[in-house]
Design a protein around this motif. Structure first.
Motif, mmCIF file in Angstrom:
data_model
loop_
_atom_site.group_PDB
_atom_site.id
_atom_site.type_symbol
_atom_site.label_atom_id
_atom_site.label_comp_id
_atom_site.label_asym_id
_atom_site.label_seq_id
_atom_site.Cartn_x
_atom_site.Cartn_y
_atom_site.Cartn_z
ATOM 1 N N ALA A 1 0.653 -1.069 -0.070
ATOM 2 C CA ALA A 1 0.166 -0.036 0.429
ATOM 3 C C ALA A 1 1.069 0.690 0.034
ATOM 4 C CB ALA A 1 -0.677 -0.296 1.162
ATOM 5 N N LEU A 2 1.990 0.966 0.660
ATOM 6 C CA LEU A 2 2.651 2.148 0.811
ATOM 7 C C LEU A 2 3.181 2.518 -1.199
ATOM 8 C CD1 LEU A 2 4.352 1.731 4.397
ATOM 9 C CD2 LEU A 2 2.611 3.572 3.623
ATOM 10 N N ARG A 3 4.163 1.714 -0.948
ATOM 11 C CA ARG A 3 4.623 1.278 -2.604
ATOM 12 C C ARG A 3 3.635 2.067 -4.100
ATOM 13 N NH1 ARG A 3 8.109 -4.247 -2.599
ATOM 14 N NH2 ARG A 3 9.756 -3.552 -1.393
ATOM 15 N N PHE A 4 2.374 1.434 -3.589
ATOM 16 C CA PHE A 4 1.046 2.247 -4.575
ATOM 17 C C PHE A 4 0.990 3.684 -4.475
ATOM 18 C CE2 PHE A 4 -2.703 3.095 -5.766
ATOM 19 C CZ PHE A 4 -2.941 2.598 -6.792
ATOM 20 N N ALA A 5 1.314 4.083 -2.786
ATOM 21 C CA ALA A 5 0.693 5.477 -2.763
ATOM 22 C C ALA A 5 2.491 6.510 -2.693
ATOM 23 C CB ALA A 5 0.931 5.579 -1.157
ATOM 24 N N GLY A 6 3.292 5.473 -3.330
ATOM 25 C CA GLY A 6 4.701 6.753 -4.189
ATOM 26 C C GLY A 6 5.589 6.595 -2.979
ATOM 27 N N TRP A 7 5.947 6.451 -1.633
ATOM 28 C CA TRP A 7 7.143 6.073 -0.701
ATOM 29 C C TRP A 7 7.815 4.463 -1.225
ATOM 30 C CZ3 TRP A 7 7.161 8.808 4.124
ATOM 31 C CH2 TRP A 7 6.050 9.566 4.357
ATOM 32 N N ILE A 8 8.581 5.428 -0.546
ATOM 33 C CA ILE A 8 10.595 4.414 -0.662
ATOM 34 C C ILE A 8 10.164 4.113 0.907
ATOM 35 C CG2 ILE A 8 12.817 4.155 -0.663
ATOM 36 C CD1 ILE A 8 13.056 6.157 -3.119
ATOM 37 N N VAL A 9 10.372 2.678 1.452
ATOM 38 C CA VAL A 9 10.148 1.956 2.136
ATOM 39 C C VAL A 9 11.336 1.023 2.817
ATOM 40 C CG1 VAL A 9 8.804 0.427 4.112
ATOM 41 C CG2 VAL A 9 7.474 2.110 2.969
ATOM 42 N N LEU A 10 12.136 1.216 3.594
ATOM 43 C CA LEU A 10 13.533 0.189 3.807
ATOM 44 C C LEU A 10 12.818 0.382 4.748
ATOM 45 C CD1 LEU A 10 16.216 3.688 2.324
ATOM 46 C CD2 LEU A 10 15.504 1.797 1.234
ATOM 47 N N ARG A 11 13.456 -0.691 5.395
ATOM 48 C CA ARG A 11 13.538 -1.824 6.202
ATOM 49 C C ARG A 11 15.063 -2.452 6.873
ATOM 50 N NH1 ARG A 11 8.360 -5.619 5.643
ATOM 51 N NH2 ARG A 11 8.810 -6.112 7.547
ATOM 52 N N PHE A 12 15.278 -2.338 8.242
ATOM 53 C CA PHE A 12 16.810 -2.615 9.152
ATOM 54 C C PHE A 12 16.061 -3.605 10.576
ATOM 55 C CE2 PHE A 12 17.492 1.146 6.707
ATOM 56 C CZ PHE A 12 18.317 1.313 5.093
ATOM 57 N N THR A 13 17.587 -4.244 9.935
ATOM 58 C CA THR A 13 17.118 -5.482 11.824
ATOM 59 C C THR A 13 17.892 -4.535 12.484
ATOM 60 O OG1 THR A 13 18.937 -6.573 11.131
ATOM 61 C CG2 THR A 13 16.286 -6.667 10.203
ATOM 62 N N ALA A 14 18.208 -5.306 13.867
ATOM 63 C CA ALA A 14 19.597 -4.626 14.510
ATOM 64 C C ALA A 14 20.572 -5.347 13.961
ATOM 65 C CB ALA A 14 19.075 -5.773 15.983
ATOM 66 N N ASP A 15 20.928 -6.141 13.631
ATOM 67 C CA ASP A 15 22.023 -6.033 13.203
ATOM 68 C C ASP A 15 22.819 -5.204 11.597
ATOM 69 O OD1 ASP A 15 23.853 -8.959 12.757
ATOM 70 O OD2 ASP A 15 24.152 -8.475 10.031
ATOM 71 N N ASP A 16 21.791 -5.027 11.339
ATOM 72 C CA ASP A 16 22.057 -3.394 10.211
ATOM 73 C C ASP A 16 22.396 -2.375 11.083
ATOM 74 O OD1 ASP A 16 21.099 -5.302 7.760
ATOM 75 O OD2 ASP A 16 19.385 -4.673 8.520
ATOM 76 N N VAL A 17 21.893 -2.149 12.136
ATOM 77 C CA VAL A 17 22.036 -0.873 12.987
ATOM 78 C C VAL A 17 23.535 -1.313 13.703
ATOM 79 C CG1 VAL A 17 21.206 0.445 14.780
ATOM 80 C CG2 VAL A 17 19.835 -0.669 12.281
ATOM 81 N N LEU A 18 23.454 -2.208 14.582
ATOM 82 C CA LEU A 18 24.798 -2.670 15.404
ATOM 83 C C LEU A 18 25.824 -2.808 14.477
ATOM 84 C CD1 LEU A 18 22.722 -4.137 18.193
ATOM 85 C CD2 LEU A 18 23.657 -1.815 17.691
ATOM 86 N N ARG A 19 25.654 -4.028 13.654
ATOM 87 C CA ARG A 19 26.924 -4.472 12.779
ATOM 88 C C ARG A 19 27.217 -3.998 11.293
ATOM 89 N NH1 ARG A 19 24.560 -8.289 15.222
ATOM 90 N NH2 ARG A 19 25.313 -9.725 17.227
ATOM 91 N N HIS A 20 26.404 -3.648 10.812
ATOM 92 C CA HIS A 20 26.195 -2.640 9.631
ATOM 93 C C HIS A 20 26.159 -1.256 9.070
ATOM 94 C CE1 HIS A 20 27.964 -6.660 8.644
ATOM 95 N NE2 HIS A 20 27.015 -7.263 8.696
ATOM 96 N N PRO A 21 25.975 -0.251 10.300
ATOM 97 C CA PRO A 21 25.717 0.848 10.030
ATOM 98 C C PRO A 21 26.375 1.626 8.830
ATOM 99 C CG PRO A 21 27.640 1.328 11.832
ATOM 100 C CD PRO A 21 27.501 -0.598 11.429
ATOM 101 N N ASP A 22 27.612 1.552 8.328
ATOM 102 C CA ASP A 22 27.784 2.247 7.762
ATOM 103 C C ASP A 22 26.997 1.882 6.203
ATOM 104 O OD1 ASP A 22 30.033 3.337 8.594
ATOM 105 O OD2 ASP A 22 31.196 2.100 8.008
#
Length: 303
Positions: free
Chosen positions: A262-283
């Motif tokens: 629904a969000l994509r249909f409304a023209g939004w880019i939605v990026l989803r991240f996990t704890a691993d992304d934030v803590l181990r791969h911040p760059d």
């Protein structure tokens, strides 16, 4: 084989001072040294059936029995008693001691010395604790910047304290240690942040120069409510979300798919991240968000 010692029911659930139980004729030192009782601290015992080594409340009850006058449970322990869990497994009980007070060190204790006026002391279920404002004030000026912000956001989220009151409280104590950190934390604090990892993700993006951004943004399309997202740049129609473990459940996963479509249909880019992304791969996490922002800010070529 001797019969097990009879234990008064009132002594089977909470820690007790051994000397008080013996002087009151409820137990003997021989009984306390036996297998029925667990020694938690000097002169503090607990019935073995109530002993849970990772039970922070049990340790708070035990430590409170040893506190000198004017001291209080504080920091993360006080926050936990107030309903905000910032503890890691096995964390010691934090105790705030006035400078003149004495308390024997113990591995289960984290002792902090600081002035503690009576107005900063309260009570929770009979335990002496720092007030909510003092608890937030202490946690916001201690440790790493990210952890201080996580603590303050969590206390604000649960409405243990209100941000204007905390700012006023801090302004009245400008010379206290760590107040420069606290000022920075209060400038970044977000009462609507819904989890510690969401706070960490937001701080990561702000430190990368990707602010300002809106927390818990409500999206609408054609006058209809679509969703509420963790972080957003509404003008760019970019949303960033932290996905915790509950998103792996089948029912939640199906809801997420429908919501994302629904969000994509409304023209939004939605990026989803996990704890691993934030803590181990911040760059890498920051790079993905930067790429999305750059794409939206670049005018589309004429057709």
């Amino acid at each position: 084989m001797p019969a097990p010692a009879r234990v008064p029911h009132c002594l089977t659930s909470l820690p007790l001072r051994g000397s008080s139980a013996v002087s009151g004729g409820l137990l003997t030192w021989t009984m306390l040294r036996g297998p029925t009782w667990v020694r938690l601290l000097p002169d503090v015992y607990l019935h073995r059936d109530a002993h849970r080594d990772d039970d922070h409340r049990m340790w708070c009850d035990a430590v409170a029995l040893r506190l000198p006058p004017g001291a209080a449970l504080a920091g993360r322990s006080a926050a936990w008693l107030l309903g905000v869990d910032l503890l890691a497994r096995g964390d010691p009980v934090t105790v705030l001691l006035p400078n003149a007070a004495r308390l024997r060190p113990h591995p289960r204790l984290s002792i902090v010395r600081s002035p503690l006026p009576g107005a900063d002391r309260g009570e929770f279920a009979g335990l002496p604790v720092t007030t909510p404002l003092r608890t937030a004030f202490d946690l916001g000026r201690q440790g790493a910047r990210a952890e201080a912000l996580v603590a303050v956001d969590a206390l604000l989220r649960r409405r243990v304290v209100e941000l204007p009151a905390l700012r006023a409280y801090a302004a009245d104590r400008p010379g206290w240690p760590g107040t420069s950190l606290l000022r920075e934390v209060l400038a970044l604090a977000e009462p609507s942040s819904e989890s510690p990892m969401e706070t960490r993700l937001r701080l990561l993006l702000l430190d990368a120069g990707l602010g300002p951004l809106t927390a818990q943004h409500k999206m609408r399309h054609g006058g209809r409510f679509l969703a509420r997202v963790d972080l957003a740049w509404p003008a760019l129609r970019i949303a960033v979300e932290y996905d915790g473990d509950h998103h792996r459940e089948r029912t939640q996963f199906r809801r997420d798919v429908a919501r994302l479509n629904a969000l994509r249909f409304a023209g939004w880019i939605v990026l989803r991240f996990t704890a691993d992304d934030v803590l181990r791969h911040p760059d890498a996490t920051v790079a993905l968000v930067c790429q999305a922002v750059a794409e939206r800010r670049t005018p589309a070529p004429p057709r």
